[in-house]
Motif scaffolding. Structure first.
Motif, PDB file in Angstrom:
ATOM      1  N   PHE A 224       0.822  -1.209   0.000  1.00 16.77           N
ATOM      2  CA  PHE A 224       0.000   0.000   0.000  1.00 16.77           C
ATOM      3  C   PHE A 224       0.854   1.257   0.000  1.00 16.77           C
ATOM      4  O   PHE A 224       0.474   2.279  -0.580  1.00 16.77           O
ATOM      5  N   ARG A 225       2.019   1.189   0.665  1.00 16.51           N
ATOM      6  CA  ARG A 225       2.891   2.366   0.688  1.00 16.51           C
ATOM      7  C   ARG A 225       3.323   2.759  -0.722  1.00 16.51           C
ATOM      8  O   ARG A 225       3.510   3.937  -1.019  1.00 16.51           O
ATOM      9  N   ALA A 226       3.470   1.771  -1.598  1.00 16.89           N
ATOM     10  CA  ALA A 226       3.837   2.067  -2.982  1.00 16.89           C
ATOM     11  C   ALA A 226       2.775   2.937  -3.650  1.00 16.89           C
ATOM     12  O   ALA A 226       3.101   3.875  -4.386  1.00 16.89           O
ATOM     13  N   ILE A 227       1.500   2.632  -3.391  1.00 12.26           N
ATOM     14  CA  ILE A 227       0.411   3.455  -3.942  1.00 12.26           C
ATOM     15  C   ILE A 227       0.507   4.877  -3.399  1.00 12.26           C
ATOM     16  O   ILE A 227       0.390   5.863  -4.151  1.00 12.26           O
ATOM     17  N   LYS A 228       0.743   4.992  -2.127  1.00 13.58           N
ATOM     18  CA  LYS A 228       0.889   6.306  -1.495  1.00 13.58           C
ATOM     19  C   LYS A 228       2.036   7.098  -2.124  1.00 13.58           C
ATOM     20  O   LYS A 228       1.902   8.281  -2.437  1.00 13.58           O
ATOM     21  N   PHE A 229       3.158   6.424  -2.355  1.00 15.91           N
ATOM     22  CA  PHE A 229       4.314   7.094  -2.935  1.00 15.91           C
ATOM     23  C   PHE A 229       4.071   7.481  -4.393  1.00 15.91           C
ATOM     24  O   PHE A 229       4.546   8.521  -4.850  1.00 15.91           O
ATOM     25  N   ILE A 230       3.365   6.632  -5.135  1.00 16.66           N
ATOM     26  CA  ILE A 230       3.041   6.957  -6.528  1.00 16.66           C
ATOM     27  C   ILE A 230       2.275   8.276  -6.590  1.00 16.66           C
ATOM     28  O   ILE A 230       2.571   9.160  -7.408  1.00 16.66           O
ATOM     29  N   VAL A 231       1.283   8.410  -5.720  1.00 14.35           N
ATOM     30  CA  VAL A 231       0.465   9.626  -5.690  1.00 14.35           C
ATOM     31  C   VAL A 231       1.275  10.833  -5.206  1.00 14.35           C
ATOM     32  O   VAL A 231       1.181  11.929  -5.762  1.00 14.35           O
ATOM     33  N   LYS A 232       2.092  10.614  -4.184  1.00 12.19           N
ATOM     34  CA  LYS A 232       2.811  11.723  -3.545  1.00 12.19           C
ATOM     35  C   LYS A 232       4.040  12.168  -4.319  1.00 12.19           C
ATOM     36  O   LYS A 232       4.333  13.374  -4.421  1.00 12.19           O
ATOM     37  N   TYR A 233       4.793  11.199  -4.891  1.00 14.15           N
ATOM     38  CA  TYR A 233       6.098  11.525  -5.475  1.00 14.15           C
ATOM     39  C   TYR A 233       6.193  11.337  -6.988  1.00 14.15           C
ATOM     40  O   TYR A 233       7.188  11.745  -7.586  1.00 14.15           O
ATOM     41  N   GLY A 234       5.197  10.708  -7.587  1.00 19.66           N
ATOM     42  CA  GLY A 234       5.288  10.401  -9.015  1.00 19.66           C
ATOM     43  C   GLY A 234       5.559  11.602  -9.884  1.00 19.66           C
ATOM     44  O   GLY A 234       6.285  11.517 -10.886  1.00 19.66           O
ATOM     45  N   ARG A 235       5.000  12.753  -9.513  1.00 21.33           N
ATOM     46  CA  ARG A 235       5.153  13.964 -10.338  1.00 21.33           C
ATOM     47  C   ARG A 235       6.375  14.789  -9.983  1.00 21.33           C
ATOM     48  O   ARG A 235       6.627  15.823 -10.606  1.00 21.33           O
ATOM     49  N   LYS A 236       7.160  14.355  -9.010  1.00 22.95           N
ATOM     50  CA  LYS A 236       8.285  15.165  -8.552  1.00 22.95           C
ATOM     51  C   LYS A 236       9.540  14.999  -9.424  1.00 22.95           C
ATOM     52  O   LYS A 236      10.463  15.797  -9.331  1.00 22.95           O
ATOM     53  N   HIS A 237       9.593  13.979 -10.217  1.00 21.26           N
ATOM     54  CA  HIS A 237      10.751  13.750 -11.078  1.00 21.26           C
ATOM     55  C   HIS A 237      10.781  14.783 -12.198  1.00 21.26           C
ATOM     56  O   HIS A 237       9.741  15.290 -12.626  1.00 21.26           O
ATOM     57  N   SER A 238      11.976  15.094 -12.698  1.00 19.89           N
ATOM     58  CA  SER A 238      12.092  16.033 -13.820  1.00 19.89           C
ATOM     59  C   SER A 238      11.450  15.471 -15.081  1.00 19.89           C
ATOM     60  O   SER A 238      10.990  16.223 -15.944  1.00 19.89           O
ATOM     61  N   SER A 239      11.420  14.155 -15.199  1.00 16.39           N
ATOM     62  CA  SER A 239      10.703  13.499 -16.294  1.00 16.39           C
ATOM     63  C   SER A 239       9.233  13.372 -15.918  1.00 16.39           C
ATOM     64  O   SER A 239       8.905  13.067 -14.765  1.00 16.39           O
ATOM     65  N   PRO A 240       8.315  13.573 -16.870  1.00  9.79           N
ATOM     66  CA  PRO A 240       6.887  13.426 -16.550  1.00  9.79           C
ATOM     67  C   PRO A 240       6.474  11.976 -16.318  1.00  9.79           C
ATOM     68  O   PRO A 240       5.348  11.732 -15.882  1.00  9.79           O
ATOM     69  N   ASN A 241       7.363  11.043 -16.595  1.00 10.12           N
ATOM     70  CA  ASN A 241       7.006   9.630 -16.497  1.00 10.12           C
ATOM     71  C   ASN A 241       7.885   8.814 -15.557  1.00 10.12           C
ATOM     72  O   ASN A 241       7.391   7.940 -14.840  1.00 10.12           O
ATOM     73  N   ALA A 242       9.188   9.067 -15.538  1.00 10.23           N
ATOM     74  CA  ALA A 242      10.121   8.208 -14.807  1.00 10.23           C
ATOM     75  C   ALA A 242       9.844   8.173 -13.310  1.00 10.23           C
ATOM     76  O   ALA A 242      10.150   7.180 -12.639  1.00 10.23           O
ATOM     77  N   GLY A 243       9.268   9.247 -12.768  1.00 11.75           N
ATOM     78  CA  GLY A 243       9.028   9.308 -11.335  1.00 11.75           C
ATOM     79  C   GLY A 243       8.031   8.295 -10.827  1.00 11.75           C
ATOM     80  O   GLY A 243       8.088   7.908  -9.647  1.00 11.75           O
ATOM     81  N   TYR A 244       7.134   7.823 -11.677  1.00  7.86           N
ATOM     82  CA  TYR A 244       6.068   6.926 -11.207  1.00  7.86           C
ATOM     83  C   TYR A 244       6.592   5.532 -10.853  1.00  7.86           C
ATOM     84  O   TYR A 244       6.356   5.049  -9.727  1.00  7.86           O
ATOM     85  N   PRO A 245       7.315   4.847 -11.735  1.00  5.83           N
ATOM     86  CA  PRO A 245       7.871   3.560 -11.304  1.00  5.83           C
ATOM     87  C   PRO A 245       8.932   3.717 -10.214  1.00  5.83           C
ATOM     88  O   PRO A 245       9.054   2.849  -9.337  1.00  5.83           O
ATOM     89  N   GLU A 246       9.690   4.818 -10.245  1.00  8.64           N
ATOM     90  CA  GLU A 246      10.671   5.040  -9.175  1.00  8.64           C
ATOM     91  C   GLU A 246       9.973   5.237  -7.829  1.00  8.64           C
ATOM     92  O   GLU A 246      10.420   4.712  -6.805  1.00  8.64           O
ATOM     93  N   ALA A 247       8.880   5.973  -7.830  1.00  7.38           N
ATOM     94  CA  ALA A 247       8.131   6.183  -6.593  1.00  7.38           C
ATOM     95  C   ALA A 247       7.565   4.869  -6.076  1.00  7.38           C
ATOM     96  O   ALA A 247       7.575   4.603  -4.864  1.00  7.38           O
ATOM     97  N   ALA A 248       7.069   4.033  -6.995  1.00  3.76           N
ATOM     98  CA  ALA A 248       6.532   2.731  -6.580  1.00  3.76           C
ATOM     99  C   ALA A 248       7.625   1.887  -5.927  1.00  3.76           C
ATOM    100  O   ALA A 248       7.410   1.282  -4.869  1.00  3.76           O
ATOM    101  N   LEU A 249       8.814   1.856  -6.544  1.00  2.00           N
ATOM    102  CA  LEU A 249       9.893   1.051  -5.986  1.00  2.00           C
ATOM    103  C   LEU A 249      10.389   1.618  -4.658  1.00  2.00           C
ATOM    104  O   LEU A 249      10.701   0.858  -3.729  1.00  2.00           O
ATOM    105  N   ALA A 250      10.446   2.943  -4.546  1.00  2.00           N
ATOM    106  CA  ALA A 250      10.836   3.564  -3.273  1.00  2.00           C
ATOM    107  C   ALA A 250       9.854   3.191  -2.171  1.00  2.00           C
ATOM    108  O   ALA A 250      10.250   2.944  -1.023  1.00  2.00           O
TER     109      ALA A 250
END
Length: 308
Positions: A224-250
């Motif tokens: 569940f934390r992965a879902i939380k991180f996707i929502v919270k951090y997915g858009r923080k990456h300089s790339s519009p896309n790379a942040g989402y899988p990185e946030a999930a893994l974090a």
């Protein structure tokens, strides 16, 4: 020809081939031909005025030529069912980069563990764009994890997504677009205009696959934390896309990515993705590799079930 079989058999055959063979350098590979075509086009067109237009025309022509060549070729081969299955299965194999992604990640870790820091840095430099000469062990492992997450999206799930939409021709057209971005989609003085369209198009094409990858990562890990991180951090990456899988893994690993790194002599401050600045270990990389494989299997299963 049965439409279900024309999708399912090449998909499964290509995936099995990728698992067994990976990307041996002695085999001819269409991506190398893509790269050669891009290099020749860039050398001829990336000069003078109207570089944005020239770059867009090159990208447009190469992507659509790729699609129509493979579409025409496979349409002709469809009259010969067994040959069609063989050729299309091999092309799916060429469109995937799953085993090679995992292999390259593990090579870095093994070099680091067996031969030391300098060997780990050199091996990492083969798969990332950042400067590696001053990285410590923790930064090397973090870079490997970020690479695994990002490339699971554009090297595995995105090609499968476009295969699901339009078969082998769409899959390889995507690979051409992704190769264009990897070769000319930079903000350097040489490519900022000529590669502008390629970079933006790659962002558009990976919009859905990146988010799909992140959701699948959270699902296969039941985290569940992965879902939380996707929502919270997915858009923080300089790339519009790379942040989402990185946030999930974090979220899955309860660690933190991002921070300062040097690229081409410049210090780049990337936003942090995640909350726990703990050291990461080799076991985290092994877990990420298992997640990679699980996500791939689940998505292939979804495609097969859709067509059954």
């Amino acid at each position: 020809m049965n439409e279900q079989l024309s999708i399912i058999i090449p998909l499964l055959a290509g995936f099995v081939l990728d698992c067994l063979v990976g990307d041996p350098h002695f085999l001819p590979h269409p991506i190398r031909l893509f790269g050669k075509a891009i290099s020749e086009g860039e050398a001829k067109l990336n000069r003078g005025k109207n570089r944005k237009i020239k770059g867009a025309l090159l990208a447009f022509c190469l992507i659509f030529t790729t699609y129509f060549i493979f579409k025409l070729g496979l349409t002709v081969l469809s009259a010969y069912q067994n040959l069609y299955f063989v050729v299309s299965g091999v092309l799916v194999f060429y469109g995937l980069a799953n085993r090679s992604l995992i292999q390259e990640a593990l090579r870095v870790i093994l070099k680091l563990e067996k031969e030391g820091l300098e060997a780990g840095r050199r091996q990492l430099s083969m798969i990332v764009g950042r400067e590696t000469a001053a990285l410590n062990e923790n930064q090397i492992r973090t870079a490997v994890l970020e690479t695994l997450a990002e490339n699971l999206s554009d090297g595995v799930i995105a090609p499968l997504f476009f295969y699901f939409i339009g078969g082998v021709p769409a899959m390889l057209a995507y690979k051409m677009a992704n190769t264009l971005d990897s070769m000319i989609g930079y903000k350097s003085e040489r490519y900022k205009d000529f590669g502008f369209f390629a970079a933006k198009l790659d962002d558009v094409l990976n919009f859905i696959p990146a988010r799909l990858t992140a959701i699948l990562m959270a699902a296969v890990s039941f985290n569940f934390r992965a879902i939380k991180f996707i929502v919270k951090y997915g858009r923080k990456h300089s790339s519009p896309n790379a942040g989402y899988p990185e946030a999930a893994l974090a979220g899955i690993l309860n660690c933190r990515f991002g921070g300062p790194n040097r690229y081409h002599g410049k210090l780049v401050e990337k936003p942090f993705i995640g909350e726990n600045p703990r050291p990461v270990y080799s076991k985290d990389v092994y877990k990420a590799c298992l997640i990679n494989l699980a996500v791939t299997l689940v998505f292939i299963g979804i495609i097969v079930l859709w067509w059954v």
